[in-house]
Design a protein around this motif. Structure first.
Motif, PDB file in Angstrom:
ATOM      1  N   ASN A 172      -2.614  -7.644   7.386  1.00  0.00           N
ATOM      2  CA  ASN A 172      -3.306  -8.488   6.306  1.00  0.00           C
ATOM      3  C   ASN A 172      -4.294  -7.432   5.666  1.00  0.00           C
ATOM      4  O   ASN A 172      -4.734  -6.730   6.003  1.00  0.00           O
ATOM      5  CB  ASN A 172      -3.709  -9.913   7.207  1.00  0.00           C
ATOM      6  N   LYS A 173      -4.698  -8.104   4.406  1.00  0.00           N
ATOM      7  CA  LYS A 173      -5.696  -7.671   3.619  1.00  0.00           C
ATOM      8  C   LYS A 173      -7.036  -8.439   3.923  1.00  0.00           C
ATOM      9  O   LYS A 173      -6.855  -9.887   3.989  1.00  0.00           O
ATOM     10  CB  LYS A 173      -5.248  -7.599   2.268  1.00  0.00           C
ATOM     11  N   PRO A 174      -8.155  -7.938   3.780  1.00  0.00           N
ATOM     12  CA  PRO A 174      -8.496  -6.570   3.565  1.00  0.00           C
ATOM     13  C   PRO A 174      -8.026  -5.547   4.646  1.00  0.00           C
ATOM     14  O   PRO A 174      -8.132  -5.988   5.814  1.00  0.00           O
ATOM     15  CB  PRO A 174      -9.780  -6.369   3.217  1.00  0.00           C
ATOM     16  N   ILE A 199       2.910  -9.135  -0.933  1.00  0.00           N
ATOM     17  CA  ILE A 199       3.872 -10.211  -0.978  1.00  0.00           C
ATOM     18  C   ILE A 199       3.492 -10.831  -2.499  1.00  0.00           C
ATOM     19  O   ILE A 199       4.741 -11.286  -2.969  1.00  0.00           O
ATOM     20  CB  ILE A 199       3.290 -11.328   0.008  1.00  0.00           C
ATOM     21  N   GLN A 200       2.275 -11.105  -2.689  1.00  0.00           N
ATOM     22  CA  GLN A 200       1.763 -11.820  -4.106  1.00  0.00           C
ATOM     23  C   GLN A 200       1.983 -10.556  -5.346  1.00  0.00           C
ATOM     24  O   GLN A 200       1.125  -9.807  -5.343  1.00  0.00           O
ATOM     25  CB  GLN A 200       0.571 -12.501  -4.093  1.00  0.00           C
ATOM     26  N   LEU A 201       3.282 -10.805  -5.864  1.00  0.00           N
ATOM     27  CA  LEU A 201       3.201  -9.800  -6.806  1.00  0.00           C
ATOM     28  C   LEU A 201       3.547 -10.530  -8.265  1.00  0.00           C
ATOM     29  O   LEU A 201       4.094 -11.521  -8.392  1.00  0.00           O
ATOM     30  CB  LEU A 201       4.628  -8.777  -6.742  1.00  0.00           C
ATOM     31  N   PRO A 202       3.519 -10.018  -9.521  1.00  0.00           N
ATOM     32  CA  PRO A 202       3.816 -10.409 -10.772  1.00  0.00           C
ATOM     33  C   PRO A 202       5.329 -10.473 -10.641  1.00  0.00           C
ATOM     34  O   PRO A 202       5.775  -9.474 -10.324  1.00  0.00           O
ATOM     35  CB  PRO A 202       3.244  -9.619 -11.787  1.00  0.00           C
ATOM     36  N   GLU A 235       2.359  -2.629  -4.719  1.00  0.00           N
ATOM     37  CA  GLU A 235       0.765  -3.313  -4.871  1.00  0.00           C
ATOM     38  C   GLU A 235       0.576  -3.535  -6.291  1.00  0.00           C
ATOM     39  O   GLU A 235       0.449  -2.308  -6.880  1.00  0.00           O
ATOM     40  CB  GLU A 235       0.136  -2.553  -3.811  1.00  0.00           C
ATOM     41  N   ASP A 236       0.211  -4.754  -6.837  1.00  0.00           N
ATOM     42  CA  ASP A 236      -0.182  -4.865  -7.857  1.00  0.00           C
ATOM     43  C   ASP A 236      -1.755  -4.637  -8.137  1.00  0.00           C
ATOM     44  O   ASP A 236      -2.219  -4.716  -9.327  1.00  0.00           O
ATOM     45  CB  ASP A 236       0.056  -6.294  -8.646  1.00  0.00           C
ATOM     46  N   ASN A 237      -2.619  -4.737  -7.014  1.00  0.00           N
ATOM     47  CA  ASN A 237      -4.041  -4.622  -7.308  1.00  0.00           C
ATOM     48  C   ASN A 237      -4.427  -3.325  -7.175  1.00  0.00           C
ATOM     49  O   ASN A 237      -4.136  -2.405  -6.004  1.00  0.00           O
ATOM     50  CB  ASN A 237      -4.651  -5.487  -6.234  1.00  0.00           C
TER      51      ASN A 237
HETATM   52 MN    MN Z   1      -0.700  -8.637  -4.979  1.00  0.00          MN
END
Ligand code: MN
Length: 131
Positions: A105-107, A55-58, A10-12
């Motif tokens: 799903n987030k949050p 899923i969304q990562l750098p 997780e990038d956040n």
């Molecule tokens: Mn992310």
């Protein structure tokens, strides 16, 4: 039996801390990284019981990282839960069709999240014991 090792990709930072805290309170051990590339390396080295994949990562995204994990005999049997807020990937059926073992799903809702973690770990234990 909640002492399993769980890898958090997780990038956040805020999301990572929340997931880490929730899992550690329940007795799980955690390791974590901000990228899919590092997540693959850590999965090979540490053999976690479960991976939580943003899923969304750098760089490499979580779906590409899953495909790498599945292509490697050392990591292909590790269950992976997709954790995503993206409108493109926020459907459980879509993510399960990609090959994920679970979806949140987030949050995140802490109760749903822990249920999903427990369910996927349990299902995987069943598979391991049967083989
Ligand atoms: Mn992310």
């Amino acid at each position: 039996m909640a002492n399993e090792l769980i890898l958090i990709v997780e990038d956040n930072e805020k999301n990572r801390k929340l997931v880490r805290d929730v899992l550690q309170v329940k007795g799980y051990k955690t390791i974590e990284t901000e990228t899919g590339e590092e997540g693959i390396r850590m999965a090979q080295e540490s053999q976690p019981a479960l991976i939580l994949m943003d899923i969304q990562l750098p760089g490499m995204d979580g779906i590409a990282a899953l495909k790498h994990l599945r292509a490697d005999p050392k990591t292909r049997d590790i269950p992976v839960i997709a954790v995503t807020a993206s409108a493109m990937t926020n459907k459980r059926e879509t993510m399960l069709a990609e090959g994920f073992d679970g979806y949140q799903n987030k949050p995140i809702s802490i109760k749903d999240f822990l249920e999903e973690v427990g369910k996927v770990l349990e299902a995987h234990r069943g598979v391991r014991e049967a083989s």
